[in-house]
Design a protein around this motif. Sequence first.
Motif, PDB file in Angstrom:
ATOM      1  N   GLY A   1     -18.903 -66.620 -30.634  1.00 33.89           N
ATOM      2  CA  GLY A   1     -18.659 -66.475 -29.201  1.00 33.89           C
ATOM      3  C   GLY A   1     -17.978 -67.679 -28.587  1.00 33.89           C
ATOM      4  O   GLY A   1     -17.850 -67.774 -27.363  1.00 33.89           O
ATOM      5  N   PHE A   2     -17.520 -68.582 -29.425  1.00 33.85           N
ATOM      6  CA  PHE A   2     -16.799 -69.773 -28.968  1.00 33.85           C
ATOM      7  C   PHE A   2     -16.107 -70.380 -30.187  1.00 33.85           C
ATOM      8  O   PHE A   2     -16.422 -70.040 -31.341  1.00 33.85           O
ATOM      9  CB  PHE A   2     -17.742 -70.797 -28.329  1.00 33.85           C
ATOM     10  N   SER A   3     -15.180 -71.286 -29.953  1.00 33.26           N
ATOM     11  CA  SER A   3     -14.432 -71.891 -31.045  1.00 33.26           C
ATOM     12  C   SER A   3     -15.124 -73.156 -31.545  1.00 33.26           C
ATOM     13  O   SER A   3     -15.970 -73.738 -30.847  1.00 33.26           O
ATOM     14  CB  SER A   3     -13.014 -72.233 -30.584  1.00 33.26           C
ATOM     15  N   TYR A   4     -14.754 -73.593 -32.727  1.00 35.52           N
ATOM     16  CA  TYR A   4     -15.278 -74.853 -33.252  1.00 35.52           C
ATOM     17  C   TYR A   4     -14.825 -76.015 -32.374  1.00 35.52           C
ATOM     18  O   TYR A   4     -15.560 -76.992 -32.198  1.00 35.52           O
ATOM     19  CB  TYR A   4     -14.822 -75.069 -34.691  1.00 35.52           C
ATOM     20  N   ILE A   5     -13.634 -75.922 -31.824  1.00 34.85           N
ATOM     21  CA  ILE A   5     -13.137 -76.974 -30.927  1.00 34.85           C
ATOM     22  C   ILE A   5     -14.024 -77.077 -29.691  1.00 34.85           C
ATOM     23  O   ILE A   5     -14.379 -78.173 -29.254  1.00 34.85           O
ATOM     24  CB  ILE A   5     -11.678 -76.699 -30.522  1.00 34.85           C
TER      25      ILE A   5
ATOM     26  N   GLU B   1     -17.270 -78.762 -30.597  1.00 34.46           N
ATOM     27  CA  GLU B   1     -17.137 -80.209 -30.764  1.00 34.46           C
ATOM     28  C   GLU B   1     -16.911 -80.924 -29.435  1.00 34.46           C
ATOM     29  O   GLU B   1     -17.302 -82.079 -29.277  1.00 34.46           O
ATOM     30  CB  GLU B   1     -16.030 -80.504 -31.777  1.00 34.46           C
ATOM     31  N   LYS B   2     -16.301 -80.236 -28.482  1.00 39.07           N
ATOM     32  CA  LYS B   2     -16.219 -80.787 -27.119  1.00 39.07           C
ATOM     33  C   LYS B   2     -17.609 -80.855 -26.507  1.00 39.07           C
ATOM     34  O   LYS B   2     -17.953 -81.823 -25.824  1.00 39.07           O
ATOM     35  CB  LYS B   2     -15.304 -79.910 -26.253  1.00 39.07           C
ATOM     36  N   TRP B   3     -18.407 -79.828 -26.761  1.00 43.79           N
ATOM     37  CA  TRP B   3     -19.782 -79.764 -26.247  1.00 43.79           C
ATOM     38  C   TRP B   3     -20.611 -80.922 -26.788  1.00 43.79           C
ATOM     39  O   TRP B   3     -21.444 -81.491 -26.080  1.00 43.79           O
ATOM     40  CB  TRP B   3     -20.412 -78.431 -26.646  1.00 43.79           C
TER      41      TRP B   3
ATOM     42  N   LYS C   1     -21.399 -81.873 -22.625  1.00 42.75           N
ATOM     43  CA  LYS C   1     -21.789 -80.483 -22.430  1.00 42.75           C
ATOM     44  C   LYS C   1     -21.130 -79.848 -21.205  1.00 42.75           C
ATOM     45  O   LYS C   1     -21.065 -78.621 -21.080  1.00 42.75           O
ATOM     46  CB  LYS C   1     -23.310 -80.374 -22.330  1.00 42.75           C
ATOM     47  N   ASN C   2     -20.627 -80.675 -20.302  1.00 45.01           N
ATOM     48  CA  ASN C   2     -19.995 -80.157 -19.090  1.00 45.01           C
ATOM     49  C   ASN C   2     -18.543 -79.708 -19.313  1.00 45.01           C
ATOM     50  O   ASN C   2     -17.921 -79.180 -18.405  1.00 45.01           O
ATOM     51  CB  ASN C   2     -20.026 -81.220 -17.985  1.00 45.01           C
TER      52      ASN C   2
ATOM     53  N   ASP D   1     -21.954 -70.337 -20.049  1.00 46.53           N
ATOM     54  CA  ASP D   1     -22.223 -69.296 -21.039  1.00 46.53           C
ATOM     55  C   ASP D   1     -22.161 -69.868 -22.459  1.00 46.53           C
ATOM     56  O   ASP D   1     -23.048 -69.617 -23.278  1.00 46.53           O
ATOM     57  CB  ASP D   1     -21.203 -68.162 -20.883  1.00 46.53           C
ATOM     58  N   ILE D   2     -21.122 -70.633 -22.746  1.00 43.21           N
ATOM     59  CA  ILE D   2     -20.983 -71.227 -24.074  1.00 43.21           C
ATOM     60  C   ILE D   2     -22.075 -72.259 -24.318  1.00 43.21           C
ATOM     61  O   ILE D   2     -22.650 -72.328 -25.408  1.00 43.21           O
ATOM     62  CB  ILE D   2     -19.588 -71.872 -24.235  1.00 43.21           C
ATOM     63  N   ASN D   3     -22.389 -73.045 -23.308  1.00 44.25           N
ATOM     64  CA  ASN D   3     -23.460 -74.030 -23.410  1.00 44.25           C
ATOM     65  C   ASN D   3     -24.769 -73.363 -23.821  1.00 44.25           C
ATOM     66  O   ASN D   3     -25.472 -73.839 -24.722  1.00 44.25           O
ATOM     67  CB  ASN D   3     -23.637 -74.743 -22.074  1.00 44.25           C
TER      68      ASN D   3
END
Length: 247
Positions: free
Chosen positions: A202-206, A209-211, A215-216, A221-223
Amino acid sequence: MELTIKKQKEYATFIKKMVTWLKQKVEFSNSKGISLGISGGIDSATLAKILYKYFPNNSHFYYIKTKDDPINESHINLLNLQLDNRIQIIDLTNEFELLKTKLKLQEKVTIANLKSRFIMATLYSQSQENKTLVLGTDNYDEYYLGYFTKYGDGGCDLLPFANIKKSDVYILANLFDVPNEIINKRPSADLIENQYDEEELGFSYIEFEKWLIDKNTVSKDINQKIINLHKTSEHKRKLIPRGPKIK
């Protein structure tokens, strides 16, 4: 991607540490070498190229085939040429279909996990015959998110990439000249037709890794998805729970 001299040194140091670590593990376990399953993906291909360079005489490579997959097999053939045809192909397509039918499985996820465990059981049988250690290929992203099958691809003796990110694997793949066809393909566990890691997560690896950095930088949703995946997969990263003692 052009690496700075500092970054080049960092990756060179990592490789040196990892190779030393692997040699120590093999020696301490009284093993005769290493076994690695090749999937056709970037993680196993990169690890294979590293092993081929630093463990040329005691590395065993296997492709456990469980279905007809011409495109993936063409990528494995390209890698195999770079490994001097060291990849042993074990075709268990009929055997897996028979097992799946015998068990009357319906759920795609159940079938996918069975396939992963079937492959790993086969790899371990070969490893035991050769008295080697089995390497897993999960990187930090997959390990943190629990994106692996318990007792399947997560079942192994050592995880050399578990402390490096997916983006690091891409850099190593380029440094070790992994075929571009493998580097550029969409990440997939290849256990289900048209299954791709980032769609399933439901999200990319990029984004993941940003998260990790902040986390902001991702949506709420991705968080929440990342938090939930890490929490619900905790059992995969822990030792098997043991019952109470008798006093």
